[in-house]
Enzyme design. Structure first.
Site, PDB file in Angstrom:
ATOM      1  CE  LYS A 177      42.447  42.496  43.335  1.00 44.62           C
ATOM      2  NZ  LYS A 177      41.112  42.666  42.743  1.00 44.62           N
ATOM      3  CE1 TYR A 214      45.390  42.349  41.199  1.00 46.41           C
ATOM      4  CE2 TYR A 214      46.527  40.828  42.665  1.00 46.41           C
ATOM      5  CZ  TYR A 214      45.463  41.124  41.835  1.00 46.41           C
ATOM      6  OH  TYR A 214      44.471  40.189  41.657  1.00 46.41           O
TER       7      TYR A 214
HETATM    8  N1  LIG Z   1      43.684  35.601  37.721  1.00 44.85           N
HETATM    9  C1  LIG Z   1      44.097  35.515  38.973  1.00 44.85           C
HETATM   10  O1  LIG Z   1      45.059  34.778  39.283  1.00 44.85           O
HETATM   11  C2  LIG Z   1      43.391  36.269  40.048  1.00 44.85           C
HETATM   12  C3  LIG Z   1      43.702  35.926  41.382  1.00 44.85           C
HETATM   13  C4  LIG Z   1      43.083  36.616  42.410  1.00 44.85           C
HETATM   14  C5  LIG Z   1      42.182  37.617  42.115  1.00 44.85           C
HETATM   15  N2  LIG Z   1      41.896  37.938  40.825  1.00 44.85           N
HETATM   16  C6  LIG Z   1      40.969  39.036  40.592  1.00 44.85           C
HETATM   17  O2  LIG Z   1      39.863  38.583  39.849  1.00 44.85           O
HETATM   18  C7  LIG Z   1      39.341  39.670  39.078  1.00 44.85           C
HETATM   19  C8  LIG Z   1      39.157  39.237  37.652  1.00 44.85           C
HETATM   20  O3  LIG Z   1      40.418  38.937  37.088  1.00 44.85           O
HETATM   21  P1  LIG Z   1      40.609  37.839  35.940  1.00 44.85           P
HETATM   22  O4  LIG Z   1      41.564  36.851  36.448  1.00 44.85           O
HETATM   23  O5  LIG Z   1      39.286  37.397  35.438  1.00 44.85           O
HETATM   24  O6  LIG Z   1      41.410  38.669  34.854  1.00 44.85           O
HETATM   25  P2  LIG Z   1      40.981  39.246  33.438  1.00 44.85           P
HETATM   26  O7  LIG Z   1      40.300  38.239  32.621  1.00 44.85           O
HETATM   27  O8  LIG Z   1      42.205  39.902  32.909  1.00 44.85           O
HETATM   28  O9  LIG Z   1      39.885  40.354  33.838  1.00 44.85           O
HETATM   29  C9  LIG Z   1      40.243  41.588  34.347  1.00 44.85           C
HETATM   30  C10 LIG Z   1      39.250  42.568  33.789  1.00 44.85           C
HETATM   31  O10 LIG Z   1      39.485  43.858  34.358  1.00 44.85           O
HETATM   32  C11 LIG Z   1      39.231  44.785  33.359  1.00 44.85           C
HETATM   33  N3  LIG Z   1      39.839  46.080  33.593  1.00 44.85           N
HETATM   34  C12 LIG Z   1      41.143  46.376  33.774  1.00 44.85           C
HETATM   35  N4  LIG Z   1      41.277  47.706  33.912  1.00 44.85           N
HETATM   36  C13 LIG Z   1      40.035  48.232  33.824  1.00 44.85           C
HETATM   37  C14 LIG Z   1      39.521  49.544  33.871  1.00 44.85           C
HETATM   38  N5  LIG Z   1      40.311  50.630  34.040  1.00 44.85           N
HETATM   39  N6  LIG Z   1      38.189  49.729  33.742  1.00 44.85           N
HETATM   40  C15 LIG Z   1      37.367  48.681  33.552  1.00 44.85           C
HETATM   41  N7  LIG Z   1      37.788  47.410  33.485  1.00 44.85           N
HETATM   42  C16 LIG Z   1      39.113  47.201  33.608  1.00 44.85           C
HETATM   43  C17 LIG Z   1      39.794  44.153  32.088  1.00 44.85           C
HETATM   44  O11 LIG Z   1      39.185  44.763  30.998  1.00 44.85           O
HETATM   45  P3  LIG Z   1      39.923  44.974  29.585  1.00 44.85           P
HETATM   46  O12 LIG Z   1      39.311  43.939  28.713  1.00 44.85           O
HETATM   47  O13 LIG Z   1      39.501  46.353  29.235  1.00 44.85           O
HETATM   48  O14 LIG Z   1      41.384  44.831  29.805  1.00 44.85           O
HETATM   49  C18 LIG Z   1      39.356  42.720  32.263  1.00 44.85           C
HETATM   50  O15 LIG Z   1      38.083  42.510  31.724  1.00 44.85           O
HETATM   51  C19 LIG Z   1      40.300  40.847  39.277  1.00 44.85           C
HETATM   52  O16 LIG Z   1      39.827  41.699  40.292  1.00 44.85           O
HETATM   53  C20 LIG Z   1      41.554  40.160  39.763  1.00 44.85           C
HETATM   54  O17 LIG Z   1      42.344  41.037  40.531  1.00 44.85           O
HETATM   55  C21 LIG Z   1      42.480  37.288  39.785  1.00 44.85           C
END
Ligand SMILES: NC(=O)c1ccc[n+]([C@@H]2O[C@H](COP(=O)([O-])OP(=O)(O)OC[C@H]3O[C@@H](n4cnc5c(N)ncnc54)[C@H](OP(=O)(O)O)[C@@H]3O)[C@@H](O)[C@H]2O)c1
Length: 259
Positions: free
Chosen positions: A167, A163
């Protein structure tokens, strides 16, 4: 077109089921954004999010199928999404790359295939769909591409190695893409949150500087208003990131082990 306030009217979200994307979409609606195209992997999840955005005041929300791993399909899916946006509202003013997948196990306990999927979604999938979006925005001559990256890309640790590495690669791609788009009228914004309380982190121990999707959304909107190229959220992370990068290996190891 953007409104005189520089506010996006029409928004495309790839990874439309993301909790952070949902908070950003609601914050945009509160400031007047009307139209969304939500693209994601599971139609039921995306439809539920679309209904919630309509209830929050969005005037038009379209949904589309999108899988980050199907890189051969991205160019056509993104082109169709731009067409659908034009049919309901107008050019896409803001596109958000919000999908992401985090490792389920520390790297040596992870199957190589699982590690490859994490790298594929967060890096290759974001590169191909991000480039497809950038080309569409460039053809329009305006618009903003917002890419959700992570503090984890600053220095990767074994617990989430694919991951963090993906990134880091994504950050290299977005900064180069921004350079390639100079003079095109298109902005690229890299958002680098720390630990955010979402579905992605639901089964994980909280980390220092933990924050909420709503806080991320408000920092992103502030960054867009200010013309920032990189948005750290919470904002204090802009000071933490260089310390993390320069920290002696032994100190970083202790910190990473405690996570
Ligand atoms: N949460 C944190 O602590 C955090 C910190 C830093 C950065 N981020 C980044 O912020 C972004 C959003 O994350 P979030 O925290 O909002 O998490 P989240 O609610 O789990 O959202 C992640 C999304 O990615 C989708 N996804 C995963 N694999 C996929 C694929 N093969 N094709 C299409 N969609 C896919 C998931 O869809 P499904 O519904 O199909 O699973 C889900 O809707 C991500 O890029 C994450 O890396 C998050």
């Amino acid at each position: 077109m953007t409104s005189p306030l520089g506010h996006p009217r029409t928004v495309l979200i790839l990874g439309g089921g993301s909790d952070i994307a949902f908070a950003i979409a609601r914050a945009l609606i509160a400031r007047g954004t009307g139209a969304f195209v939500l693209a994601g992997r599971h139609p039921d999840v995306i439809e539920a999010r679309a209904a919630a955005l309509r209830a929050a005041g969005a005037t038009a929300v379209e949904v589309a199928a999108f899988d980050a791993e199907q890189i051969d399909a991205h160019e056509a899916i993104v082109a169709q999404a731009f067409q659908r946006a034009r049919a309901i509202s107008g050019d896409v003013d803001l596109a958000l790359i919000a999908f992401g997948l985090i490792d389920e196990a520390s790297v040596l306990d992870e199957t190589p295939a699982a590690a490859g999927h994490v790298a594929m979604v967060n890096f290759a999938g974001a590169v191909s769909s991000g480039l497809a979006v950038a080309q569409q925005l460039s053809a329009q001559g305006h618009g903003t591409l917002v890419v959700l990256s992570s503090l984890a890309g600053q220095r990767s640790r074994p617990s989430i190695l694919p991951y963090g590495a993906a990134k880091a690669g994504l950050d290299a791609f977005t900064s180069g893409l921004e350079e390639a788009l100079r003079g095109s009228g298109v902005r690229v914004v890299s958002v680098r949150p720390g630990w955010v309380r979402t579905r992605m982190t639901a089964n994980r121990r909280s980390a220092p500087f933990a924050t909420s999707p709503e806080r991320v959304a408000s920092d992103v909107l502030r960054g867009l208003d200010r013309g920032d190229r990189v948005v750290w959220t919470p904002r204090l992370l802009r000071l933490v990131a260089p310390i993390l990068r320069l920290m002696p290996r032994g100190v970083f190891r202790l910190l990473a082990r405690s996570r």
